[in-house]
Scaffold this active site. Structure first.
Site, PDB file in Angstrom:
ATOM      1  N   LYS A 139      50.511  39.393  47.977  1.00  0.00           N
ATOM      2  CA  LYS A 139      49.670  40.579  48.131  1.00  0.00           C
ATOM      3  C   LYS A 139      49.784  41.156  49.539  1.00  0.00           C
ATOM      4  CE  LYS A 139      45.137  40.260  48.252  1.00  0.00           C
ATOM      5  NZ  LYS A 139      43.740  40.041  47.818  1.00  0.00           N
ATOM      6  N   ASP A 188      44.449  43.789  44.409  1.00  0.00           N
ATOM      7  CA  ASP A 188      43.243  43.132  44.903  1.00  0.00           C
ATOM      8  C   ASP A 188      42.140  43.312  43.864  1.00  0.00           C
ATOM      9  OD1 ASP A 188      42.487  45.767  45.095  1.00  0.00           O
ATOM     10  OD2 ASP A 188      41.930  45.681  47.214  1.00  0.00           O
TER      11      ASP A 188
END
Length: 223
Positions: free
Chosen positions: A132, A150
């Site tokens: 991420k 997210d």
């Protein structure tokens, strides 16, 4: 649009609906950017690593002072873990993050000549930098049209029917499969900002949402 028919909630979504979603988001947010403050690729990596399980606001408050004294790997190593902690103690998980920031700074300096490697493999090899974080960095710097999933992206994608998978990695794959190529470079930011300020977790502002008539979940969310 209260009287508009409710789009079906299923995957894959209708291509025309997806196109319209991103056209409207682009109209109100033509140049979306990360809300993290950074000066260069190195400070971006550090800021994103610090933002895990923390708000951008809290990270910016800490890095506003930190980056004035340490905005390069050399300066961060000179500060050291003990010197770094007071700057980031207000951020969650700060001890582990301080350890990772010092470790990644050492690797960047010793293995990459002090220059942050801007490819996914080397980025993800840095301590504290997972998929991420690497996606955020690569997307923000215009290197790769990555989508970092997210909590905001995960929530909004499901509500809009852009994804239905149970894991972030699979949601990322689904988004890459359905988001039109022209919108991919900025899709990450549009979904995050829409989830942060409009399609919030507890009280989504459906009445003020520019894509509410395109949302299969709007009736349930309005209750």
């Amino acid at each position: 649009m209260t009287g508009a028919p409710i789009p079906r909630l299923g995957w894959p979504p209708d291509e025309d609906r997806v196109e319209e979603i991103f056209q409207r988001l682009a109209a109100i947010m033509p140049e979306p950017k990360t809300e993290l403050t950074f000066q260069n690729p190195y400070t971006l990596v550090v800021a994103v690593a610090l933002s895990a399980q923390a708000t951008d606001v809290s990270v910016n408050k800490a890095t506003d002072k930190l980056f004035k004294v340490a905005d390069t790997p050399e300066a961060m190593l000179a500060l050291g873990e003990a010197g770094l902690i007071p700057y980031i103690a207000s951020i969650g998980l700060y001890r582990g993050k301080a350890k990772n920031v010092i470790a990644l700074s050492r690797i960047v300096l010793e293995q990459h000549g002090g220059v942050v490697p801007l490819n996914r493999t080397d980025l993800q090899a840095l301590p504290g930098v997972g998929r991420k974080t690497a996606s955020v960095v690569l997307n923000e710097l215009g290197i790769e049209p990555a989508i970092a999933v997210d909590t905001h992206v995960f929530r909004v994608s499901h509500r809009l029917g852009l994804a239905n998978a149970a894991t972030t990695d699979k949601v990322e794959d689904q988004l890459h499969a359905v988001v039109p190529a022209d919108w991919l470079p900025k899709a990450h930011h549009w979904l995050i900002l829409h989830g942060r300020y409009t399609c919030t977790a507890r009280k989504p502002n459906c009445a003020g949402c520019v894509i509410s008539d395109l949302c299969p979940s709007r009736m349930a969310l309005a209750v």
